[in-house]
Design an enzyme around this catalytic site. Structure first.
Site, mmCIF file in Angstrom:
data_model
loop_
_atom_site.group_PDB
_atom_site.id
_atom_site.type_symbol
_atom_site.label_atom_id
_atom_site.label_comp_id
_atom_site.label_asym_id
_atom_site.label_seq_id
_atom_site.Cartn_x
_atom_site.Cartn_y
_atom_site.Cartn_z
ATOM 1 N N SER A 176 0.645 -0.736 0.402
ATOM 2 C CA SER A 176 0.053 0.189 -0.185
ATOM 3 C C SER A 176 1.051 1.144 0.001
ATOM 4 C CB SER A 176 -0.778 -0.396 1.546
ATOM 5 O OG SER A 176 -1.858 -1.653 1.115
ATOM 6 N N ARG A 191 6.870 6.477 -4.586
ATOM 7 C CA ARG A 191 8.363 6.624 -3.438
ATOM 8 C C ARG A 191 7.572 6.402 -2.912
ATOM 9 N NH1 ARG A 191 3.469 10.843 -3.808
ATOM 10 N NH2 ARG A 191 3.468 11.662 -5.812
ATOM 11 N N ASP A 229 -4.517 -1.679 -0.801
ATOM 12 C CA ASP A 229 -5.218 -1.552 0.168
ATOM 13 C C ASP A 229 -6.646 -0.822 -0.279
ATOM 14 O OD1 ASP A 229 -3.929 0.786 0.148
ATOM 15 O OD2 ASP A 229 -3.956 0.453 2.704
HETATM 16 C C1 GLC Z 1 -1.141 6.223 2.166
HETATM 17 C C2 GLC Z 1 0.294 5.231 0.571
HETATM 18 C C3 GLC Z 1 -1.420 4.767 0.266
HETATM 19 C C4 GLC Z 1 -2.001 4.005 0.635
HETATM 20 C C5 GLC Z 1 -2.832 4.560 2.093
HETATM 21 C C6 GLC Z 1 -3.011 3.988 2.604
HETATM 22 O O1 GLC Z 1 -1.843 6.709 1.666
HETATM 23 O O2 GLC Z 1 0.165 6.096 0.119
HETATM 24 O O3 GLC Z 1 -0.680 3.585 -1.111
HETATM 25 O O4 GLC Z 1 -3.985 3.407 -0.019
HETATM 26 O O5 GLC Z 1 -1.863 5.402 2.546
HETATM 27 O O6 GLC Z 1 -3.125 3.050 3.416
#
Ligand code: GLC
Length: 485
Positions: A176, A191, A229
């Protein structure tokens, strides 16, 4: 005998800063505390700072919509609007055994999911807490750790013979963080977010890195999909509630996913996918307003959090909302009042003055929280003030999130018909009244029609969702549909 210096007061320095002074003797038990009235005055000030008017929210929604459009149009935008190669909604009839590895913001989770069809499933899982070192060390080592945990999990939970000699179980990897994808089983880390900083990972294909670790550790699993996620949550929620159109995570990070018509994603026109096909988009909306900071109402506390973070300028929207930062915003306000001599005069405050000492979920109206963790005595009036402050900060986060949801709703035309928004994450599940504040925000933006948009606690996207996506991908590829992506 010289006259005693006992008592409290403050002087204003030539720089305009206030220096608070308190003197006590060995005989004094009583500590000076702010009066109820002083706390009420301060609360009014913070109310102004942290409150978002409906007009302001509508302006944010407009800017948000433009940003989403830009991300769909061109690659490499601040809000990347990532095409995920998850096609269409699940039918509910997906079946089989799938492994899922979920590398979230706080924990690593390993799951075995059995999809039974008809929207039913069974899940067995193990959880490992990630250490701060693991978040910062070499990326390959982090994936090695994931592979080792998966190996142990398979050895202990899958009976002998479940995986036949030479065979591999399909694995969905919920990773995620923003990854740009060329295919469903590929993901180049744009990133790190959420405080991660593992070296040698940004700009690389994390699927290939994880495959390498699976090979080194001899794990009988075949990585078939990299999943965010939010995308997992979108699919898992729809598996059990077909009215779901949007998924939002309110956890250590904050982000959303929804389903877009391929014809409306200009940046992937060259792939030759049918315009009418539907594909899930991982918005990575946490990056909204990063770098330029043109649209969001940032306070000086938000600026401090940003400047002292490992990624200054980035994830501007997320830093105002997610669980990782809310406690810190609260703590910074409290520290300001300590500096002004309003709070904890005469007490030793070094423990509360440590960055990120505050747990967002901490019960700030429980006096034991302060005595136990920070060795501080508080009065009822002070604790009531902290509680009200926590509400203000949480309310702002909920209203800002409502702006993001509203932008998707209005882009996709979901307002009249209404839709469900699957939501998950510690903030949504544990922060008192969070969902109600999001709903209020949606009504402030859309008026009465805002009631048509309803959030609800989503199904586990990172485990169950990941398995459903692995299954959907297998079915799609077996049918020969877009096999190269
Ligand atoms: C951050 C991550 C994203 C994820 C979110 C919730 O924003 O960059 O990919 O979905 O956290 O976990």
């Amino acid at each position: 005998m010289p006259t005693s210096r006992r008592g409290s007061g403050s002087v204003t320095l030539p720089t305009g800063q206030v220096l608070a002074i308190h003197t006590r003797t060995q005989d004094e038990g009583d500590l000076p505390h702010a009066t109820k009235k002083t706390m009420a005055d301060h609360l009014r000030k913070y109310e102004t700072i942290f409150t978002l008017t409906p007009q302001r929210m509508r302006i944010v929604v407009e800017a948000f919509k433009e940003t989403l459009e830009l991300g769909l149009e061109k690659p490499k935008q601040v809000v990347p609007m990532i095409p995920t190669f998850v096609f269409d909604w699940p039918t509910g009839e997906e079946t089989g055994d799938f492994l899922a590895v979920d590398l979230g913001g706080t924990n690593l989770r390993v799951c075995l999911v059995t999809l039974q069809g008809n929207g039913k499933f069974e899940i067995t899982q193990s959880k490992y807490r990630l250490t701060e070192e693991q978040k910062q060390e070499d990326g390959q080592k982090l994936f090695d750790f994931c592979a080792e945990c998966l190996k142990t999990f398979i050895d202990t939970n899958l009976g002998e013979g479940t995986v036949k000699e030479g065979e591999k179980l399909p694995l969905g990897f919920t990773f995620s963080y923003p990854c740009s994808q060329e295919r469903i089983d590929h993901g180049e880390l744009i990133r790190w977010t959420k405080g991660f900083g593992a070296t040698n990972t940004e700009g690389r294909d994390v699927a290939a890195m994880f495959r390498e670790s699976l090979k080194t550790h001899n794990v009988p699993a075949e990585l078939t999909a990299i999943i965010n996620d939010t995308t997992g949550t979108l699919i898992a929620s729809s598996y059990v509630n077909p009215r779901t159109r949007i998924a939002v995570i309110f956890g250590t990070g904050c982000n959303a996913a929804y389903m877009e018509r391929v014809g409306d994603i200009p940046k992937i026109k060259n792939l030759g996918i049918d315009d009418e096909a539907q594909m899930a988009i991982n918005c990575e909306w946490g990056a909204f307003d990063s770098f330029e900071h043109e649209h969001l109402p940032r306070t000086k506390y938000d600026q401090i959090i940003d400047e002292t973070s490992n990624k200054p300028g980035e994830q501007a929207f997320e830093k105002l909302i997610s669980g990782r930062y809310l406690g810190e915003i609260l703590r910074l306000v409290i520290c300001e009042l300590i500096d002004e001599g309003v709070l904890f005069l005469g007490q030793n405050t070094y423990k509360i003055e440590t960055a990120y000492a505050f747990d967002t979920a901490g019960t700030v109206d429980d006096h034991r929280y302060f005595t136990h963790f920070f060795a501080l005595e508080t009065t009822l009036a002070e604790r009531q003030f902290f509680r009200a402050l926590a509400k203000l900060v949480g309310r702002r986060a909920a209203r800002l999130s409502a702006c993001g949801i509203a932008a998707i709703v209005s882009r996709m035309g979901y307002l009249e018909e209404g839709c469900s928004v699957g939501a998950d994450g510690s903030l949504y599940n544990k922060y008192p009244g969070f969902a109600d504040r999001v709903h209020e925000g949606l009504q402030d933006i859309f008026g009465d029609k805002g009631r048509n948009i309803v959030t609800y606690h989503a199904e586990d996207g990172s485990g169950v969702g990941s398995a459903i996506i692995a299954s959907m991908t297998k079915i799609r590829k077996d049918k020969g549909l877009y096999v190269n992506v």
